[in-house]
Structures are given as structure tokens and as C-alpha cells.
Scaffold this active site. Structure first.
Site, short mmCIF file in Angstrom:
data_model
loop_
_atom_site.label_atom_id
_atom_site.label_comp_id
_atom_site.label_asym_id
_atom_site.label_seq_id
_atom_site.Cartn_x
_atom_site.Cartn_y
_atom_site.Cartn_z
CG ASP A 3 -1.78 1.17 1.49
OD1 ASP A 3 -2.09 1.78 0.23
OD2 ASP A 3 -1.90 1.65 2.69
CG ASP A 5 -1.70 7.46 1.30
OD1 ASP A 5 -2.60 8.46 1.10
OD2 ASP A 5 -0.95 7.21 -0.03
CD GLU A 12 -3.66 7.73 5.14
OE1 GLU A 12 -4.38 7.77 4.20
OE2 GLU A 12 -3.51 6.51 5.60
NE ARG A 48 -11.82 9.40 2.24
CZ ARG A 48 -10.88 8.56 2.07
NH1 ARG A 48 -9.63 8.98 2.70
NH2 ARG A 48 -11.08 7.43 1.54
CB SER A 91 -2.00 4.11 -3.47
OG SER A 91 -2.43 5.05 -2.86
CE LYS A 136 -5.11 -0.11 -1.72
NZ LYS A 136 -4.28 0.00 -0.69
CG ASP A 159 -2.25 1.36 6.55
OD1 ASP A 159 -2.37 1.41 5.31
OD2 ASP A 159 -2.92 2.65 7.12
CG ASN A 162 -9.10 -0.03 0.03
OD1 ASN A 162 -10.04 -0.53 -0.53
ND2 ASN A 162 -8.32 0.60 -0.75
#
Length: 203
Positions: A3, A5, A12, A48, A91, A136, A159, A162
Site C-alpha cells: 500500500d 499511504d 495520508e 473526501r 494505492s 488492489k 495497514d 482496503n
């Protein structure tokens, strides 16, 4: 495969861009909820990104200046390459930043979302398909197949919620700097925020 971020880098990225719009705290709270798996990732991302409307493209330079590679990332990438392997990054973040950061760290292949732009400013929309959990996992399978690497020989490091599908698809799923739900489902949990700790897991 990593990943980006909070894994490849400590930041992030969407929060850094939101800072440029003065909306950092509200976007950070929404990001945290998405990473815990409390809301659908694609829906959360669209919401977002909408808050980024009007941020000038020139602000990406400020964001890049604030990027911090995760400790040990260069050592891990060098170790993978020394073993004849390749490093991919997939990502839920953005190509606008990853296209600079990934090659600077020696990453071989990467995929992320793209932000729509008009009149040199963000429109608040994600351009094209969103890289979500399934995206992903699909990238891991695609890249492993293209490289002739059996899935059993792949490692996925992440982490957030997702990342779980790509971690499940990989031969070894590593929770790194991870949320509780991710640590519970991972094959291995790396506690220290140092990617060099993963080198011992390489085949």
C-alpha cells in the site's frame, strides 16, 4: 506489493491535499473511518475528494515537499531487487503524487486513482475507476502473472481495511502500522514502523 499511504510513505496524501484547502481535520476523520472499514471505501473517497474542489494543481508541489518515506523502505526495496524480485505499489491515493514518489524510491510498478482537473484546479471528482480493495487484489494478481511469479511467492503489505483483499490474495499478508481489524486477519504483524523488518520474511 505495498500500500502507499501509511505504508510506503508515512503520510495520508489526501489529508495533505485537504490541508491546502483548509479542510484537513474533516478529511482526516473520514479517512480514519474508511481505514477502519466502517464505511465503503469508494463512497468515502468520492466524498473526501469532493472536499478538495478548487485546490490548485500547483499545490501538489507543497504536498510532495511534505512526503516522508517510511523508515526502512529503501532497504526493503533494495533487498527485494537483490533477490531478483519486483516491488509494486497499489494505492487508494493518487497518481499525481505517486508518479513522483514511487520511482524515486525504486518501485517497479504502481497504480492509484487520478484526480479530475479543470482550469488548473481540482474539480472534486475522481477520474476513472476507483482503486478499491478489489482493485488492489486484482493488481496483485495481474502483476504477479505478468512477472511469472506464483501468488504463493507474493507478499502484500498494508495497514487499512482496503488492503485486506490483496493481503488475502497474496502468499503472505503483512499488517504494517495497521488498524486492529487488519492485524487480526494478517498472516504476520510487524509492530515497529520500519519496513526493514519485512526483509526477514522475504523468500
Amino acid at each position: 506489493m505495498l500500500d502507499a499511504d501509511s505504508t510506503l510513505i508515512r503520510n495520508e496524501v489526501i489529508e495533505l491535499i485537504a490541508d491546502e484547502a483548509g479542510r484537513g481535520p474533516e478529511v482526516a476523520a473520514a479517512t480514519e473511518a474508511a481505514m477502519r472499514g466502517e464505511v465503503d471505501f469508494a463512497t468515502s473517497l468520492r466524498s473526501r475528494v469532493e472536499r478538495l474542489t478548487g485546490v490548485p494543481v500547483s499545490a501538489f508541489a507543497n504536498v510532495l515537499a511534505r512526503i516522508e518515506p517510511t523508515p526502512g523502505v529503501r532497504e526493503l526495496i533494495d533487498a527485494v531487487h537483490a533477490r531478483g524480485g519486483a516491488v509494486g505499489v497499489v494505492s487508494g491515493g493518487f497518481h499525481e503524487i505517486l508518479d513522483t514518489v514511487a520511482p524515486s524510491l525504486g518501485v517497479d510498478v504502481w497504480r492509484a486513482n487520478r484526480l479530475a482537473v479543470a482550469d488548473d484546479a481540482l474539480t472534486g471528482v475522481v477520474h476513472g475507476d476507483i482503486v478499491d480493495a478489489e482493485g488492489k487484489a486484482a493488481a496483485l494478481r495481474e502483476w504477479a502473472s505478468a512477472a511469472g511469479v506464483p501468488l504463493a511467492c507474493t507478499i502484500a503489505i498494508g495497514d487499512g481495511a482496503n488492503d485486506l483483499k490483496m493481503m488475502d490474495a497474496a502468499g503472505l499478508g503483512v499488517a504494517f502500522n495497521a488498524k486492529p481489524a487488519v492485524r487480526e486477519r494478517a498472516d504476520v504483524v510487524v509492530g515497529p514502523v520500519d519496513l526493514a523488518e519485512v526483509i526477514a520474511l522475504l523468500p
